[in-house]
Design an enzyme around this catalytic site. Structure first.
Site, PDB file in Angstrom:
ATOM      1  N   SER A  77       5.485   8.014  22.280  1.00  0.00           N
ATOM      2  CA  SER A  77       4.990   6.683  22.634  1.00  0.00           C
ATOM      3  C   SER A  77       3.612   6.782  23.269  1.00  0.00           C
ATOM      4  CB  SER A  77       5.910   6.013  23.660  1.00  0.00           C
ATOM      5  OG  SER A  77       7.133   5.662  23.084  1.00  0.00           O
ATOM      6  N   ARG A 129      19.059   5.348  21.591  1.00  0.00           N
ATOM      7  CA  ARG A 129      18.404   5.236  22.897  1.00  0.00           C
ATOM      8  C   ARG A 129      19.469   4.846  23.913  1.00  0.00           C
ATOM      9  NH1 ARG A 129      15.714   0.965  25.686  1.00  0.00           N
ATOM     10  NH2 ARG A 129      13.946   1.680  26.950  1.00  0.00           N
ATOM     11  N   LYS A 152      12.342  -4.834  27.329  1.00  0.00           N
ATOM     12  CA  LYS A 152      11.836  -3.768  28.216  1.00  0.00           C
ATOM     13  C   LYS A 152      10.654  -4.332  28.991  1.00  0.00           C
ATOM     14  CE  LYS A 152      10.362   1.168  27.840  1.00  0.00           C
ATOM     15  NZ  LYS A 152      10.117   1.414  29.202  1.00  0.00           N
TER      16      LYS A 152
HETATM   17  N1  TZP Z   1       9.796   0.472  24.130  1.00  0.00           N
HETATM   18  C1  TZP Z   1       8.751  -0.327  24.199  1.00  0.00           C
HETATM   19  S1  TZP Z   1       9.143  -1.949  23.975  1.00  0.00           S
HETATM   20  C2  TZP Z   1      10.798  -1.546  23.751  1.00  0.00           C
HETATM   21  C3  TZP Z   1      10.972  -0.182  23.872  1.00  0.00           C
HETATM   22  C4  TZP Z   1      12.232   0.547  23.767  1.00  0.00           C
HETATM   23  C5  TZP Z   1      11.852  -2.548  23.492  1.00  0.00           C
HETATM   24  C6  TZP Z   1      11.659  -3.274  22.203  1.00  0.00           C
HETATM   25  O1  TZP Z   1      12.663  -4.231  22.075  1.00  0.00           O
HETATM   26  P1  TZP Z   1      12.498  -5.529  21.182  1.00  0.00           P
HETATM   27  O2  TZP Z   1      13.774  -6.293  21.428  1.00  0.00           O
HETATM   28  O3  TZP Z   1      12.389  -5.069  19.766  1.00  0.00           O
HETATM   29  O4  TZP Z   1      11.284  -6.262  21.662  1.00  0.00           O
END
Ligand code: TZP
Ligand code: MG
Length: 212
Positions: free
Chosen positions: A108, A39, A137
């Site tokens: 998603s 990503r 995020k």
């Molecule tokens: N998409 C939804 S939440 C997220 C992504 C890419 C980030 C998840 O990161 P983490 O650190 O596992 O909570």
């Protein structure tokens, strides 16, 4: 390649605390990660492809699939195992037509209508996103939480992956509530030992799968 969604690493170099990106991924794979999603939100297309090629070589030696986030062109360029698309990326049918048969396509779902619409597509998995609020995020819809995950499990025929705020303390309950696997960024990338972190997460997931 058999799809094992159990422990899905989503990469973020910024979360790797200055350590070498490929070292972090390799340690995570040695600890039991079953899929890796590259990503990259700010690399040039050239740099994205270079990184994807190198990652593909690394992952191939462990038999772990490489999934490319957002970019079907990059996935095609490096012959990755699949793509992960979001609600504002290329539509499923277009991605499927470009990639052809035999590639992994994950999507998603951020809200209820996404889940209903996703029943039309032959997805490899549906990602319930975000399951919990996460500092990694922040521009997200409302977190689903466990009751939302239960709702998705009832509505959807797809295997589910959960993402957002997952760690060893909540992986077990996520699987008990319908997830086939968990996707993480910081719980592995930012861990003191990405390998040990992956091992512990994998154990929590497998304990839940074997339950009772
Ligand atoms: N998409 C939804 S939440 C997220 C992504 C890419 C980030 C998840 O990161 P983490 O650190 O596992 O909570
Ligand atoms: Mg996306």
């Amino acid at each position: 390649m058999m799809l094992n969604l159990e422990l899905y690493l989503v990469t973020d170099e910024a979360a790797c605390l200055g350590r070498d990106f490929f070292w972090v991924v390799e340690e995570a794979v040695k600890g039991g990660v079953t899929m890796v999603q590259l990503r990259e939100k700010s690399l040039s297309t050239r740099a994205f492809i270079d990184r994807a090629k190198r990652l593909k070589n690394l992952l191939e030696s462990y038999n772990v699939p490489l999934i490319i986030n957002d970019r079907v062109d990059v996935a095609l360029a490096v012959d990755a195992d699949g793509v992960h698309i979001g609600q504002s990326d290329m539509p499923f049918q277009t991605a499927h037509r470009l990639l052809g048969e035999g590639k992994i396509i994950g999507l998603s779902a951020e809200k209820q209508s996404d889940v209903i619409e996703a029943e039309h597509w032959n997805l490899s998995y549906l990602a319930v996103s975000p399951l919990f609020a996460t500092p990694t995020k922040t521009d997200t819809e409302q977190p689903w939480e466990l009751d939302g995950l239960q709702w998705v499990r009832q509505q959807s025929r797809h295997p589910l992956v959960v993402i957002g705020g997952l760690h060893t303390g909540n992986a077990y309950e996520a699987v008990l509530n319908g997830a086939s696997g968990i996707a993480v960024v910081s719980a592995i990338c930012s861990a003191p030992s990405p390998r040990e972190a992956a091992k512990e997460l994998k154990k929590a997931i497998q304990d839940a799968i074997l339950w009772p």
